[in-house]
Design a protein around this motif. Structure first.
Motif, PDB file in Angstrom:
ATOM      1  N   ASN A 139       6.734   0.289   9.620  1.00 49.77           N
ATOM      2  CA  ASN A 139       5.825   0.640   8.530  1.00 49.77           C
ATOM      3  C   ASN A 139       4.873   1.764   8.934  1.00 49.77           C
ATOM      4  O   ASN A 139       4.601   2.679   8.143  1.00 49.77           O
ATOM      5  CB  ASN A 139       5.025  -0.598   8.104  1.00 49.77           C
ATOM      6  N   ILE A 140       4.357   1.681  10.151  1.00 46.51           N
ATOM      7  CA  ILE A 140       3.452   2.722  10.639  1.00 46.51           C
ATOM      8  C   ILE A 140       4.146   4.074  10.644  1.00 46.51           C
ATOM      9  O   ILE A 140       3.609   5.083  10.164  1.00 46.51           O
ATOM     10  CB  ILE A 140       2.944   2.373  12.053  1.00 46.51           C
ATOM     11  N   TRP A 141       5.346   4.090  11.174  1.00 46.36           N
ATOM     12  CA  TRP A 141       6.074   5.359  11.286  1.00 46.36           C
ATOM     13  C   TRP A 141       6.464   5.900   9.917  1.00 46.36           C
ATOM     14  O   TRP A 141       6.364   7.101   9.670  1.00 46.36           O
ATOM     15  CB  TRP A 141       7.293   5.168  12.175  1.00 46.36           C
ATOM     16  N   ARG A 142       6.910   5.009   9.026  1.00 47.62           N
ATOM     17  CA  ARG A 142       7.252   5.454   7.683  1.00 47.62           C
ATOM     18  C   ARG A 142       6.005   5.981   6.952  1.00 47.62           C
ATOM     19  O   ARG A 142       6.060   7.015   6.287  1.00 47.62           O
ATOM     20  CB  ARG A 142       7.882   4.311   6.897  1.00 47.62           C
ATOM     21  N   ALA A 143       4.897   5.260   7.074  1.00 51.89           N
ATOM     22  CA  ALA A 143       3.666   5.694   6.418  1.00 51.89           C
ATOM     23  C   ALA A 143       3.231   7.060   6.927  1.00 51.89           C
ATOM     24  O   ALA A 143       2.851   7.944   6.146  1.00 51.89           O
ATOM     25  CB  ALA A 143       2.563   4.665   6.642  1.00 51.89           C
ATOM     26  N   ARG A 144       3.296   7.242   8.221  1.00 45.25           N
ATOM     27  CA  ARG A 144       2.924   8.529   8.806  1.00 45.25           C
ATOM     28  C   ARG A 144       3.834   9.634   8.283  1.00 45.25           C
ATOM     29  O   ARG A 144       3.377  10.722   7.904  1.00 45.25           O
ATOM     30  CB  ARG A 144       2.984   8.420  10.324  1.00 45.25           C
ATOM     31  N   ASN A 145       5.124   9.382   8.230  1.00 47.46           N
ATOM     32  CA  ASN A 145       6.068  10.405   7.781  1.00 47.46           C
ATOM     33  C   ASN A 145       5.970  10.666   6.280  1.00 47.46           C
ATOM     34  O   ASN A 145       6.448  11.699   5.794  1.00 47.46           O
ATOM     35  CB  ASN A 145       7.495  10.011   8.157  1.00 47.46           C
ATOM     36  N   GLU A 146       5.360   9.750   5.540  1.00 44.79           N
ATOM     37  CA  GLU A 146       5.128   9.935   4.110  1.00 44.79           C
ATOM     38  C   GLU A 146       3.822  10.676   3.826  1.00 44.79           C
ATOM     39  O   GLU A 146       3.454  10.882   2.672  1.00 44.79           O
ATOM     40  CB  GLU A 146       5.125   8.577   3.405  1.00 44.79           C
ATOM     41  N   GLY A 147       3.113  11.073   4.890  1.00 39.91           N
ATOM     42  CA  GLY A 147       1.914  11.870   4.729  1.00 39.91           C
ATOM     43  C   GLY A 147       0.617  11.108   4.839  1.00 39.91           C
ATOM     44  O   GLY A 147      -0.459  11.687   4.642  1.00 39.91           O
TER      45      GLY A 147
ATOM     46  N   SER B 229       0.827  -1.209   0.000  1.00 34.51           N
ATOM     47  CA  SER B 229       0.000   0.000   0.000  1.00 34.51           C
ATOM     48  C   SER B 229       0.859   1.257   0.000  1.00 34.51           C
ATOM     49  O   SER B 229       0.534   2.253  -0.671  1.00 34.51           O
ATOM     50  CB  SER B 229      -0.943   0.000   1.205  1.00 34.51           C
ATOM     51  N   ARG B 230       1.962   1.242   0.740  1.00 37.74           N
ATOM     52  CA  ARG B 230       2.838   2.418   0.748  1.00 37.74           C
ATOM     53  C   ARG B 230       3.456   2.654  -0.634  1.00 37.74           C
ATOM     54  O   ARG B 230       3.568   3.800  -1.082  1.00 37.74           O
ATOM     55  CB  ARG B 230       3.929   2.240   1.800  1.00 37.74           C
ATOM     56  N   ALA B 231       3.821   1.576  -1.301  1.00 38.90           N
ATOM     57  CA  ALA B 231       4.362   1.717  -2.656  1.00 38.90           C
ATOM     58  C   ALA B 231       3.299   2.264  -3.604  1.00 38.90           C
ATOM     59  O   ALA B 231       3.592   3.111  -4.467  1.00 38.90           O
ATOM     60  CB  ALA B 231       4.882   0.369  -3.154  1.00 38.90           C
ATOM     61  N   LEU B 232       2.049   1.815  -3.447  1.00 36.26           N
ATOM     62  CA  LEU B 232       0.957   2.321  -4.276  1.00 36.26           C
ATOM     63  C   LEU B 232       0.752   3.815  -4.044  1.00 36.26           C
ATOM     64  O   LEU B 232       0.580   4.587  -4.999  1.00 36.26           O
ATOM     65  CB  LEU B 232      -0.334   1.559  -3.965  1.00 36.26           C
ATOM     66  N   ALA B 233       0.765   4.229  -2.788  1.00 31.49           N
ATOM     67  CA  ALA B 233       0.587   5.645  -2.480  1.00 31.49           C
ATOM     68  C   ALA B 233       1.673   6.486  -3.144  1.00 31.49           C
ATOM     69  O   ALA B 233       1.393   7.534  -3.743  1.00 31.49           O
ATOM     70  CB  ALA B 233       0.601   5.857  -0.971  1.00 31.49           C
ATOM     71  N   GLN B 234       2.902   6.010  -3.083  1.00 29.09           N
ATOM     72  CA  GLN B 234       4.020   6.794  -3.604  1.00 29.09           C
ATOM     73  C   GLN B 234       3.990   6.918  -5.120  1.00 29.09           C
ATOM     74  O   GLN B 234       4.319   7.972  -5.657  1.00 29.09           O
ATOM     75  CB  GLN B 234       5.325   6.174  -3.118  1.00 29.09           C
ATOM     76  N   ARG B 235       3.578   5.857  -5.808  1.00 31.53           N
ATOM     77  CA  ARG B 235       3.582   5.949  -7.277  1.00 31.53           C
ATOM     78  C   ARG B 235       2.292   6.550  -7.827  1.00 31.53           C
ATOM     79  O   ARG B 235       2.192   6.783  -9.034  1.00 31.53           O
ATOM     80  CB  ARG B 235       3.823   4.573  -7.901  1.00 31.53           C
ATOM     81  N   SER B 236       1.312   6.797  -6.961  1.00 28.70           N
ATOM     82  CA  SER B 236       0.009   7.289  -7.425  1.00 28.70           C
ATOM     83  C   SER B 236      -0.311   8.688  -6.950  1.00 28.70           C
ATOM     84  O   SER B 236      -1.428   9.170  -7.165  1.00 28.70           O
ATOM     85  CB  SER B 236      -1.113   6.345  -6.959  1.00 28.70           C
ATOM     86  N   ASN B 237       0.627   9.330  -6.251  1.00 24.06           N
ATOM     87  CA  ASN B 237       0.363  10.661  -5.709  1.00 24.06           C
ATOM     88  C   ASN B 237      -0.837  10.644  -4.774  1.00 24.06           C
ATOM     89  O   ASN B 237      -1.687  11.546  -4.781  1.00 24.06           O
ATOM     90  CB  ASN B 237       0.126  11.680  -6.835  1.00 24.06           C
ATOM     91  N   ALA B 238      -0.926   9.593  -3.951  1.00 22.24           N
ATOM     92  CA  ALA B 238      -2.065   9.404  -3.060  1.00 22.24           C
ATOM     93  C   ALA B 238      -1.604   9.327  -1.616  1.00 22.24           C
ATOM     94  O   ALA B 238      -0.459   8.968  -1.328  1.00 22.24           O
ATOM     95  CB  ALA B 238      -2.820   8.128  -3.427  1.00 22.24           C
ATOM     96  N   LYS B 239      -2.511   9.668  -0.705  1.00 26.83           N
ATOM     97  CA  LYS B 239      -2.312   9.476   0.727  1.00 26.83           C
ATOM     98  C   LYS B 239      -3.493   8.669   1.249  1.00 26.83           C
ATOM     99  O   LYS B 239      -4.645   8.928   0.890  1.00 26.83           O
ATOM    100  CB  LYS B 239      -2.232  10.819   1.472  1.00 26.83           C
ATOM    101  N   PHE B 240      -3.194   7.703   2.109  1.00 30.06           N
ATOM    102  CA  PHE B 240      -4.211   6.783   2.591  1.00 30.06           C
ATOM    103  C   PHE B 240      -4.436   6.944   4.093  1.00 30.06           C
ATOM    104  O   PHE B 240      -3.569   7.434   4.818  1.00 30.06           O
ATOM    105  CB  PHE B 240      -3.796   5.337   2.319  1.00 30.06           C
ATOM    106  N   THR B 241      -5.597   6.475   4.549  1.00 34.98           N
ATOM    107  CA  THR B 241      -5.901   6.386   5.975  1.00 34.98           C
ATOM    108  C   THR B 241      -5.890   4.921   6.378  1.00 34.98           C
ATOM    109  O   THR B 241      -6.571   4.091   5.756  1.00 34.98           O
ATOM    110  CB  THR B 241      -7.264   7.007   6.295  1.00 34.98           C
TER     111      THR B 241
END
Length: 339
Positions: free
Chosen positions: A110-118, A54-66
């Motif tokens: 993963n949680i911390w990286r995801a949070r820091n990625e927006g 999911s984090r890889a998807l967010a990064q390549r799609s210009n998306a942020k997830f909850t």
């Protein structure tokens, strides 16, 4: 993931739920204006492979997830007795616990990286129980336990030094909630308000709808959307598609069909808003693969195609409220109501 035994309850939700009656949020920049908002979320947030995916998807799609995280995935199964759910024995959980300390350490990273990625971390409670009959006090116990588990998780299981702002992140940033089984109740809403949550994402609405606001709490509903050859409505969530397509049983011989149907439903519902009133469109998935990974593949196709559009904002729930003026409005309402 809800069990097949929850099918009847799920169908009742589908047939009868609507966004909760309350004061409609007057959010700037939504109906009839740019941009089109898309809110994509994941429930449970346990499996580390799906965190990576999911984090890889967010990064390549210009998306942020909850990510609606269940706190039992930050408790080693050997320590399960440390969790006391309301009205049950210690160590109970409908979705198990973490497999090992190493598993938790990877998840914390993963949680911390995801949070820091927006991206946003929000609460899905702890043991994934249906709390429809819980009192306000019982729900508050679960909510307080949730924060306590997360606050102590890094010191207990994490690799390396705890991030300096880990505890402030837990206390100040986790302000969203989705109930297991989408099982709302007045007691839950009262508890969320008492614990100063910003929003609840447990509702279901008939088609995309604006959040409702009551007592400073924003209430979102996953929409029902047309799906399949007869365009029958279904909640825009993987589990409901899983039940619709295969009765809640794995059918790996139809993965392409299920993926295409889910993608077409997501895309069609999005386009109706994109070409129309531009009410925010929501999709919910679980950190569990159903019918293979048909619904994850459908979401990946949808996200990679839609979220890169210049007039589309694929954002977290909190960012949606912030960008449309909801936080200021909620703060004013909070002050006026004294809640």
């Amino acid at each position: 993931m809800p069990s097949a035994s929850r099918l009847a309850a799920t169908l009742i939700i589908l047939a009868s739920s609507t966004a909760a009656p309350a004061e409609e949020a007057q959010l700037r920049g939504t109906i009839g204006t740019q941009p089109q908002y898309v809110l994509i979320s994941f429930d449970n947030a346990g499996n580390n492979d799906l965190w990576d995916r999911s984090r890889a998807l967010a990064q390549r799609s210009n998306a942020k997830f909850t990510y609606f995280l269940s706190c039992v995935f930050l408790i080693d199964r050997k320590d399960r007795k440390s969790y006391q759910p309301p009205s049950m024995g210690a160590g109970r959980s409908n979705i198990g616990f973490a497999a090992s300390r190493e598993d938790i350490a990877l998840r914390l990273d993963n949680i911390w990286r995801a949070r820091n990625e927006g991206n946003e971390i929000a609460s899905h409670a702890c043991g994934h129980f249906d709390g429809k009959d819980w009192s306000k006090a019982q729900w508050e116990t679960e909510l307080v336990t949730y924060k306590s588990v997360l606050r102590d998780a890094w010191a207990r299981y994490g690799h390396g030094a705890e991030p300096a702002d880990w505890k402030s992140f837990v206390d100040g940033e986790i302000r969203g909630f989705r109930a297991p089984y989408l099982s709302e109740s007045p007691a839950l809403i009262a508890a969320l308000k008492a614990q100063d949550y910003l929003y609840d994402g447990s509702g279901v609405s008939r088609g995309p709808a604006l959040p409702q606001r009551s007592g400073g709490l924003y209430r979102f509903g996953l929409p029902t959307i047309p799906e399949g050859p007869k365009d029958r409505p279904v909640i825009a969530m993987d589990y409901n598609l899983f039940v619709r397509h295969s009765g809640g049983f794995e059918r790996k011989d139809h993965l392409g069909e299920f993926e295409n149907r889910a993608y077409a439903a997501f895309k069609g519902a999005f386009e109706r808003q994109y070409d129309g009133k531009r009410i925010p469109f929501q999709i919910g998935l679980h950190f569990t693969l159903m019918n293979g990974d048909a619904y994850w593949r459908a979401l990946e196709r949808f996200t990679q195609e839609v979220c890169v559009k210049p007039d589309v904002r694929c954002v977290t729930y909190s960012d949606y409220i912030r960008e449309t003026g909801g936080i200021a409005s909620a703060a004013a309402h909070h002050s006026q109501s004294g809640i």
